[in-house]
Design an enzyme around this catalytic site. Structure first.
Site, PDB file in Angstrom:
ATOM      1  N   THR A 112      43.513  29.836  94.353  1.00  0.00           N
ATOM      2  CA  THR A 112      44.839  29.971  94.955  1.00  0.00           C
ATOM      3  C   THR A 112      45.847  29.206  94.112  1.00  0.00           C
ATOM      4  O   THR A 112      45.593  28.080  93.702  1.00  0.00           O
ATOM      5  CB  THR A 112      44.846  29.419  96.397  1.00  0.00           C
ATOM      6  OG1 THR A 112      43.983  30.220  97.203  1.00  0.00           O
ATOM      7  CG2 THR A 112      46.234  29.432  96.987  1.00  0.00           C
ATOM      8  N   THR A 113      46.991  29.793  93.882  1.00  0.00           N
ATOM      9  CA  THR A 113      47.994  29.170  93.037  1.00  0.00           C
ATOM     10  C   THR A 113      48.781  28.091  93.748  1.00  0.00           C
ATOM     11  O   THR A 113      48.998  27.010  93.213  1.00  0.00           O
ATOM     12  CB  THR A 113      48.986  30.231  92.540  1.00  0.00           C
ATOM     13  OG1 THR A 113      48.259  31.224  91.831  1.00  0.00           O
ATOM     14  CG2 THR A 113      50.017  29.617  91.621  1.00  0.00           C
TER      15      THR A 113
ATOM     16  N   ASP B 181      41.012  25.177  97.108  1.00  0.00           N
ATOM     17  CA  ASP B 181      40.735  26.518  96.599  1.00  0.00           C
ATOM     18  C   ASP B 181      41.308  26.718  95.196  1.00  0.00           C
ATOM     19  O   ASP B 181      42.508  26.903  95.015  1.00  0.00           O
ATOM     20  CB  ASP B 181      41.339  27.529  97.573  1.00  0.00           C
ATOM     21  CG  ASP B 181      40.987  28.968  97.256  1.00  0.00           C
ATOM     22  OD1 ASP B 181      40.423  29.226  96.172  1.00  0.00           O
ATOM     23  OD2 ASP B 181      41.268  29.847  98.093  1.00  0.00           O
TER      24      ASP B 181
ATOM     25  N   ASP C 251      35.942  30.474  91.088  1.00  0.00           N
ATOM     26  CA  ASP C 251      36.701  30.399  92.336  1.00  0.00           C
ATOM     27  C   ASP C 251      35.974  29.625  93.431  1.00  0.00           C
ATOM     28  O   ASP C 251      34.939  30.079  93.933  1.00  0.00           O
ATOM     29  CB  ASP C 251      36.971  31.833  92.794  1.00  0.00           C
ATOM     30  CG  ASP C 251      37.668  31.926  94.129  1.00  0.00           C
ATOM     31  OD1 ASP C 251      38.332  30.964  94.512  1.00  0.00           O
ATOM     32  OD2 ASP C 251      37.543  32.979  94.787  1.00  0.00           O
TER      33      ASP C 251
ATOM     34  N   GLY D 239      36.999  29.259  96.398  1.00  0.00           N
ATOM     35  CA  GLY D 239      37.326  29.823  97.702  1.00  0.00           C
ATOM     36  C   GLY D 239      36.460  30.994  98.102  1.00  0.00           C
ATOM     37  O   GLY D 239      36.710  31.633  99.122  1.00  0.00           O
TER      38      GLY D 239
END
Length: 454
Positions: free
Chosen positions: A294-295, A291, A104, A106
């Site tokens: 994040t989708t 990010d 990740d 983010g």
């Protein structure tokens, strides 16, 4: 509807998807394969509930000036409501024990569920400190406690990596086989205050080409609500220390970070929808966090309204769809985004989140309310699956390139998922030290990754 769901991460630092440490010697860098996990088909009601959680999570994640670690709230990267997720494996301890973790960009902390975990940790592998002769309890709070031990991934090892041994996890946050999360953001946003695994490697001169922290996401197609999707599928490749030139064509366009490294922030300079320019905020209001956890793509209300104003028949959503917009499914929406260099297209299939009626679809761009000091935009997999992405350590930048035919040919190719293994260590770096040149360009890359809708 079709989503590219492969992620190639070239990280002269780290990546995203299921990564398996390789036993081969490290020269210019190291690659690890990624794995995608797909859930069962969902109804319109399920999609609405998921979309609401996605928006609420990101509002909470970016809604304040104090960074929140991904172990809090509803992290859709590892939430079972997600359409799919990408995870990789690393090993902790002596002897090393392998764990699957979400990768990740983010966030910046490494954490895994501890053997003492009593909430949200059922049916997953947990870390047992008594099984490691090199474990050190730092006795500092972290939804459990902070610890220190040997951590290795893709042939690289950090003998004194700080991580969180978590004893309580939000219900539904972790689903088998995922046991935790590896943050690929900068130390400035680490809740623990410790140096991230990738940053230690990038700053130590460990990589032959120290400029890249490239989560390279490679592309793989998955079909939403299809009945023939495997529970676990190959998901791409993550490379550390180099970029994979076979996965992109042309040159990589690097854009310097918009502020002091924290999130991977770029300034969103322009956008077109259906060929029309969209009015966007400027200055710090244009900052976008790139990010991988994040989708979708979230942005200021005024900008999202301007985007859908270019799509005839679009309407603001209500109820669980508040903050989202519907539009006629018969319309192919073409969006292109620029961060100061070339414009990068988002495919119409990726712009379409889901279909909610015989004629209406929901767009993958939604209204995000971020707090003071937080980025106004969060750019996730809806965009990233359409490009090869590189995250560079020094000078700090994010680079994008056009996907190659080799990368695109991976779409729809079925195969057995890689298994998590523990490879041999070819290079070691100690956290808190740096022997690399300050001008070195460590980086990691991402090839069309579709970490699709997690």
């Amino acid at each position: 509807m079709l989503f590219s769901a492969w992620l190639l991460v070239a990280l002269l630092s780290s990546s995203c998807c299921i990564a398996v440490p390789s036993p081969k010697p490290v020269t210019a860098g190291q690659s690890i394969t990624l794995q995608r996990r797909a859930p069962s088909a969902r109804s319109v009601e399920d999609w609405a509930a998921w979309a609401q959680k996605e928006r609420e999570f990101l509002t909470n994640r970016y809604g304040g000036s104090t960074p929140k670690k991904r172990s809090e709230g509803s992290n859709l990267l590892t939430n079972q409501d997600a359409d799919s997720s990408f995870y990789g494996s690393l090993a902790i301890g002596t002897p090393p024990v392998s764990f699957d973790v979400i990768l990740d960009t983010g966030s910046a902390d490494l954490w895994v569920a501890d053997v003492s975990c009593t909430v949200g940790c059922s049916r997953i592998a947990v870390f047992d400190a008594t099984s490691s002769s090199t474990f050190k309890n730092l006795s500092e709070p972290f939804d459990g406690s902070l610890a220190q031990d040997v951590v290795q991934m893709a042939g690289f090892s950090v003998p004194n990596q700080v991580f969180g041994a978590v004893d309580e996890v939000s219900n539904g946050l972790l689903t088998s086989p995922v046991s935790g999360l590896l943050g690929l953001g900068w130390q400035a946003i680490a809740s623990s205050g410790s140096t991230p695994f990738w940053e230690t490697l990038a700053s130590s001169g460990t990589w032959t080409d120290p400029c890249h922290v490239v989560p390279a996401y490679s592309v793989r197609t998955c079909f939403i609500n299809a009945t023939n999707v495997q529970a676990n599928e190959p998901g791409g490749t993550f490379t550390m220390g180099f970029v994979n030139s076979s996965l992109y064509t042309g040159s990589i366009d690097y854009q310097s970070l918009a502020s002091t490294p924290s999130f991977w922030l770029l300034s969103l300079s322009s956008m077109t929808v259906q060929g029309n320019n969209v009015a966007l905020p400027t200055g710090s209001s244009a900052y976008a966090a790139i990010d991988t956890g994040t989708t979708l793509v979230g942005g200021p209300s005024s900008a999202i309204q301007n985007i859908f104003a270019q799509i005839p028949g679009s309407q603001p959503g209500t109820g669980s769809w508040a903050g989202y917009y519907s539009y006629p499914c018969s319309t192919e929406v073409n969006v292109a985004i620029s961060f100061g260099g070339p414009s990068w297209s988002v495919s119409p299939a990726d712009f379409r989140l889901t279909q909610i009626s015989s004629s209406d679809c929901i767009g993958a761009f939604f209204e995000l309310s971020s707090g003071s000091g937080a980025p106004s935009w969060v750019v996730g997999d809806t965009f990233l699956k359409n490009v090869y992405s590189v995250f560079r350590y020094n000078p700090a930048a994010v680079g994008f390139a056009q996907l190659s035919e080799t990368a695109l040919a991976m779409n729809g190719v079925n195969g057995n998922p890689p298994s998590a293994t523990i490879g041999s260590v070819a290079a070691t770096a100690t956290a808190g030290t740096s022997s690399g040149s300050p001008n070195s360009a460590n980086r990691w890359s991402i090839h069309p990754g579709a970490i699709i809708v997690t």
